[in-house]
Enzyme design. Structure first.
Site, PDB file in Angstrom:
ATOM      1  N   GLN A  19     -18.952 -15.526  25.956  1.00 31.46           N
ATOM      2  CA  GLN A  19     -20.148 -15.892  25.199  1.00 31.46           C
ATOM      3  C   GLN A  19     -20.805 -17.164  25.738  1.00 31.46           C
ATOM      4  O   GLN A  19     -20.208 -17.925  26.488  1.00 31.46           O
ATOM      5  CB  GLN A  19     -19.788 -16.093  23.725  1.00 31.46           C
ATOM      6  CG  GLN A  19     -19.431 -14.808  23.010  1.00 31.46           C
ATOM      7  CD  GLN A  19     -19.328 -14.994  21.511  1.00 31.46           C
ATOM      8  OE1 GLN A  19     -18.258 -15.179  20.976  1.00 31.46           O
ATOM      9  NE2 GLN A  19     -20.461 -14.944  20.834  1.00 31.46           N
ATOM     10  N   HIS A  20     -22.046 -17.356  25.330  1.00 26.31           N
ATOM     11  CA  HIS A  20     -22.812 -18.603  25.463  1.00 26.31           C
ATOM     12  C   HIS A  20     -23.366 -18.893  26.848  1.00 26.31           C
ATOM     13  O   HIS A  20     -24.231 -19.756  26.980  1.00 26.31           O
ATOM     14  CB  HIS A  20     -21.980 -19.818  25.035  1.00 26.31           C
ATOM     15  CG  HIS A  20     -21.233 -19.666  23.762  1.00 26.31           C
ATOM     16  ND1 HIS A  20     -21.826 -19.275  22.584  1.00 26.31           N
ATOM     17  CD2 HIS A  20     -19.920 -19.864  23.470  1.00 26.31           C
ATOM     18  CE1 HIS A  20     -20.914 -19.241  21.618  1.00 26.31           C
ATOM     19  NE2 HIS A  20     -19.752 -19.580  22.135  1.00 26.31           N
ATOM     20  N   ASP A  73     -17.114 -11.661  23.740  1.00 29.63           N
ATOM     21  CA  ASP A  73     -15.692 -11.382  23.967  1.00 29.63           C
ATOM     22  C   ASP A  73     -14.857 -11.420  22.698  1.00 29.63           C
ATOM     23  O   ASP A  73     -13.957 -10.586  22.508  1.00 29.63           O
ATOM     24  CB  ASP A  73     -15.113 -12.320  25.026  1.00 29.63           C
ATOM     25  CG  ASP A  73     -15.372 -13.796  24.762  1.00 29.63           C
ATOM     26  OD1 ASP A  73     -15.978 -14.142  23.721  1.00 29.63           O
ATOM     27  OD2 ASP A  73     -14.976 -14.625  25.601  1.00 29.63           O
TER      28      ASP A  73
END
Length: 472
Positions: free
Chosen positions: A71-72, A238
């Site tokens: 992520q991110h 994830d």
């Protein structure tokens, strides 16, 4: 036999599993490494995905594909669909100052009021890992690159887009084809988890303009087709994919020990924690995923084993040979800074050393207890948000350690279930691929070992919290 593919594009590697859609039986699999670092060009992910797919025997006979991803990560594209600069990953902390600026400015100079605004508006108070802080960093430090940004997406979005046949040179048509899901969108910092909408004002405050953003798909929606004719599922972040892979349902808490440590719950209500400890994410099945993340988990075991000159099996044997409480040693495991609590510049520390307790076994035990205590603080933060944990699913590479299992059973105070070892993120993506193909998530059987709750008779949690409080 109908086959589906689940992909896990993580920080360290890309894993592909091919499973029977009806039974979940693993048919074949593949893997390829990613380069190290907190700044990586997305082309490396694409190369690794192609290698992992080839290692898994290809996708030509697969009916549906889903990508779970870290992520991110900030992937910035220009007007032609080319990557502008290497992606800043979730574990890149250079945007910590930008996070603080976004909080303070939202509160008119008052950080507490700013935190309330972010929790209420997005569900998450900014920290360095979130995409929105990286966009603010880009605007402040690389204004020429920021001005070129025509679209922003996340690692799993970008890989799904590439699997659909898009890439550099796709132009406006390609940018319009970007897709994501609720779980990954909710980790950007410019999406309202509760309302299910992007927040253009937040993007203007961070980047200076509103770029094209991926369309947010519902859990069963398709992101298109691969070039071989397979359905592309929406994909997931994830942690949300891992929840699917572990078979988590409402009321379950998943505690994952990998590069980072995460504690998250499947909930029917969105979280909004102004303290910043709990991120109010969404899950991949239509619920919510309040989540606490730490930066330090299995790397603490690796570092301690290396210091002791042993491999991981011997490290675990040493930890099990020491008594609960490690003879009074307490390790605060903030080796690489920390996200929970939000201390990006913190370092680790070892307390309570005496000549009697300074042994290899006690040091190994203290490392395991320190990591589990850090995750226990995450569980406490979830409970403060109203999460009622009926059981804890212990997953990730570190969960297979007998030392971790024993310590977790003692310290967490809740029944623990350890699912059979597996690629939980890739397996969860495979489950989502089945849902995109059939309209429902599969009920694949999952083997697990259960542990009843134990008792922290050595006072390990209290001792850890006393020393951890010195950082705050």
């Amino acid at each position: 036999m109908v086959l589906v593919a689940g992909i896990d594009s993580s920080t360290q590697s890309c894993k592909v599993v091919i499973r029977d859609a009806d039974t979940g039986t693993l048919v074949r699999q593949g893997r390829a490494l990613h380069p190290e670092g907190t700044e990586v060009h997305p082309d490396h992910w694409w190369t690794a995905l192609q290698k992992a797919v080839a290692d898994a025997g290809g996708l030509d006979d697969v009916g549906a594909v889903s990508v779970g991803g870290q992520q991110h990560g900030m992937v910035c594209l220009d007007s032609e669909g080319a990557v502008i600069r290497p992606a800043l990953l979730w574990n890149d902390t250079r945007s910590a100052g930008a996070a603080a600026e976004l909080i303070t400015s939202a509160g008119g100079g008052d950080p507490a009021a700013g935190a309330e605004y972010w929790a209420r508006t997005t569900g998450t108070v900014p920290v360095a890992s979130l995409t929105v802080t990286k966009l603010r960093w880009l605007a402040e430090n690389e204004p020429e690159n920021a001005a070129k940004v025509a679209a922003v997406c996340l690692p799993h979005d970008w890989l799904t887009w590439r699997l659909a046949g898009y890439g550099p040179g796709s132009g406006a048509e390609g940018l319009a084809a970007l897709r994501t899901d609720r779980s990954d969108a909710s980790g950007t910092g410019y999406y309202s988890t509760a309302e299910g909408t992007y927040l253009p004002d937040v993007l203007v405050a961070a980047l200076g303009h509103v770029p094209a953003l991926p369309k947010v798909l519902a859990p069963l929606e398709s992101a298109g087709m691969t070039q071989s004719g397979a359905i592309l599922a929406a994909g997931a972040g994830d942690n949300a994919a891992a929840a699917l892979g572990a078979g988590a349902g409402l009321g379950d808490v998943v505690m994952s020990l990998g590069t980072s440590g995460t504690v998250f719950a499947i909930s029917d209500t969105a979280a909004a924690d102004a303290s910043g400890l709990v991120a109010g994410f969404a899950d991949a099945a239509g619920h919510y995923l309040p989540l606490v993340c730490t930066l330090n988990a299995t790397r603490i075991f690796d570092a301690t084993a290396a210091l002791l000159g042993v491999d991981l099996p011997e490290f675990n044997r040493l930890a099990l040979s020491a008594g609960p409480g490690a003879g009074g040693l307490t390790l605060v495991p903030y080796f690489d800074g920390e996200r929970t609590p939000n201390l990006p510049d913190a370092t680790g520390s070892l307390h309570g050393i005496t000549r009697a307790n300074y042994t290899a076994a006690n040091l190994a035990r203290a490392a395991v207890e320190g990591v589990v205590c850090s995750l226990a603080d995450g569980l406490a933060a979830l409970r403060d948000q109203g999460v009622s944990a009926r059981r804890i699913l212990l997953v990730g590479g570190g969960a297979q350690s007998a030392a971790v299992q024993e310590v977790a059973a003692r310290l967490l105070g809740t029944a623990i279930s350890v699912p059979r070892p597996g690629e939980y993120v890739a397996d969860g993506a495979a489950r989502q691929a089945v849902a995109a193909l059939t309209g429902r998530f599969p009920a694949w059987a999952a083997d697990a070992v259960d542990f009843p709750p134990g008792k922290d008779d050595a006072g390990v949690l209290a001792r850890y919290r006393r020393f951890a409080s010195l950082y705050v």
